[in-house]
Motif scaffolding. Sequence first.
Motif, PDB file in Angstrom:
ATOM      1  N   LEU A  17       0.828  -1.203   0.000  1.00  0.00           N
ATOM      2  CA  LEU A  17       0.000   0.000   0.000  1.00  0.00           C
ATOM      3  C   LEU A  17       0.864   1.256   0.000  1.00  0.00           C
ATOM      4  CD1 LEU A  17      -2.776   1.257   0.036  1.00  0.00           C
ATOM      5  CD2 LEU A  17      -2.905   0.838   2.504  1.00  0.00           C
ATOM      6  N   LYS A  18       1.929   1.230   0.787  1.00  0.00           N
ATOM      7  CA  LYS A  18       2.843   2.384   0.823  1.00  0.00           C
ATOM      8  C   LYS A  18       3.474   2.606  -0.557  1.00  0.00           C
ATOM      9  CE  LYS A  18       6.828   4.224   3.332  1.00  0.00           C
ATOM     10  NZ  LYS A  18       7.741   4.020   4.484  1.00  0.00           N
ATOM     11  N   HIS A  19       3.909   1.533  -1.173  1.00  0.00           N
ATOM     12  CA  HIS A  19       4.507   1.615  -2.512  1.00  0.00           C
ATOM     13  C   HIS A  19       3.523   2.240  -3.499  1.00  0.00           C
ATOM     14  CE1 HIS A  19       5.444   0.011  -6.555  1.00  0.00           C
ATOM     15  NE2 HIS A  19       6.708   0.110  -6.175  1.00  0.00           N
ATOM     16  N   LEU A 129      13.955   2.906 -12.862  1.00  0.00           N
ATOM     17  CA  LEU A 129      13.560   3.736 -11.735  1.00  0.00           C
ATOM     18  C   LEU A 129      13.956   3.073 -10.422  1.00  0.00           C
ATOM     19  CD1 LEU A 129      11.858   6.399 -11.166  1.00  0.00           C
ATOM     20  CD2 LEU A 129       9.964   4.865 -10.722  1.00  0.00           C
ATOM     21  N   ASP A 130      13.624   1.791 -10.285  1.00  0.00           N
ATOM     22  CA  ASP A 130      13.886   1.077  -9.035  1.00  0.00           C
ATOM     23  C   ASP A 130      15.377   0.913  -8.766  1.00  0.00           C
ATOM     24  OD1 ASP A 130      11.211   0.807  -8.477  1.00  0.00           O
ATOM     25  OD2 ASP A 130      11.023  -1.196  -9.355  1.00  0.00           O
ATOM     26  N   ALA A 134      17.351   2.814  -5.732  1.00  0.00           N
ATOM     27  CA  ALA A 134      17.953   2.006  -4.664  1.00  0.00           C
ATOM     28  C   ALA A 134      19.437   2.327  -4.496  1.00  0.00           C
ATOM     29  CB  ALA A 134      17.767   0.518  -4.969  1.00  0.00           C
ATOM     30  N   ARG A 135      20.136   2.496  -5.619  1.00  0.00           N
ATOM     31  CA  ARG A 135      21.570   2.785  -5.545  1.00  0.00           C
ATOM     32  C   ARG A 135      21.824   4.213  -5.060  1.00  0.00           C
ATOM     33  NH1 ARG A 135      24.594  -0.437 -10.510  1.00  0.00           N
ATOM     34  NH2 ARG A 135      23.515  -2.422 -10.182  1.00  0.00           N
ATOM     35  N   TRP A 170      10.056  13.854  -8.590  1.00  0.00           N
ATOM     36  CA  TRP A 170      11.359  14.291  -9.106  1.00  0.00           C
ATOM     37  C   TRP A 170      12.082  13.143  -9.803  1.00  0.00           C
ATOM     38  CZ3 TRP A 170      15.982  12.289  -6.943  1.00  0.00           C
ATOM     39  CH2 TRP A 170      17.159  12.807  -7.513  1.00  0.00           C
ATOM     40  N   LEU A 171      12.022  11.954  -9.199  1.00  0.00           N
ATOM     41  CA  LEU A 171      12.695  10.794  -9.785  1.00  0.00           C
ATOM     42  C   LEU A 171      12.237  10.544 -11.222  1.00  0.00           C
ATOM     43  CD1 LEU A 171      12.812   7.993  -7.049  1.00  0.00           C
ATOM     44  CD2 LEU A 171      14.759   8.976  -8.266  1.00  0.00           C
TER      45      LEU A 171
END
Length: 228
Positions: A17-19, A129-130, A134-135, A170-171
Amino acid sequence: MDSTPKQNLGISAYSWLKHDIIRGVFQPGEKLLMSRLKERYDLGIGPLREALSQLVAERLVVAISQRGYRVATMSREELADLYDARAQLEGLVLELAIERGDDAWEADILAKAHTLAKVMEVHSAEEMLDVWDARHKAFHTAIAAGCNSPHLMQLRQHLFDQVERYRHLWLCETVFSEQALESKRQEHAALVEVILARDTERARHMMRDHLMTPVPIILDVMQQRGLA
C-alpha cells in the motif's frame, strides 16, 4: 498459536500500500475503499487496517472519523518544510560523519558512488527507476552512516519516508533523462571529493544545494497535476 503468518500479512499489506501511494496508484485525497484494497492485494480487513494505521502514523494516510481512510493531500507548504527539514538534518549528520568516519566509511562511500555511476543494463523503465533509486539511496546512506548514531539515522529515515511521495515526482523527471542523470553524476562525484577531503563547511553547503535541487522540479510537476 503461531502469529508469524498474520504478522507477515500485515507487513506485506503495509509495504504494498505504501509503494502504491508513493507511486501515485492512489492519488492525494483519494478515499481508500476497503473493498478495492481487499481485491487489489487479496488480503482480509485485519492486515489492511493494520497497514492503514501504520500509514496514518507516517502521515501518508488520513483517518476520517467513522468514514474510513483517505490518502493524505500534498501541498507546496509541506514540500518546502519537508525538504528544508531533511536538508538541515542531513547537514548535521554529514558534519558528524566527516568528524567520526573512518577508512571503512570512506571505502563504502567510494564503492556506493561507483555502483551508482555505472551504466546499468535494465530491461524496462520501471526497473530503471527502481535500480537507480535504490543505488542513490544506498550512496547517501553510506555517507550518513559515518555519524555513528542509530537514533539520528532512524530520524533521518523517518524524514525520508515522509518526503518519498514528493521525491518520486522528481525521480520520474530525472531517471529517464540522460542529461539530468549526468548532472547528478557530476554532483555526486564533487560531493565525494569534498567529503573525503574532510572539508566540512563546503561539504554541508554542497549537500544542501544537492538536496534542495529537486524542489522547483517537484513544484512544477505538482502544478501541472493540480496538486499545488
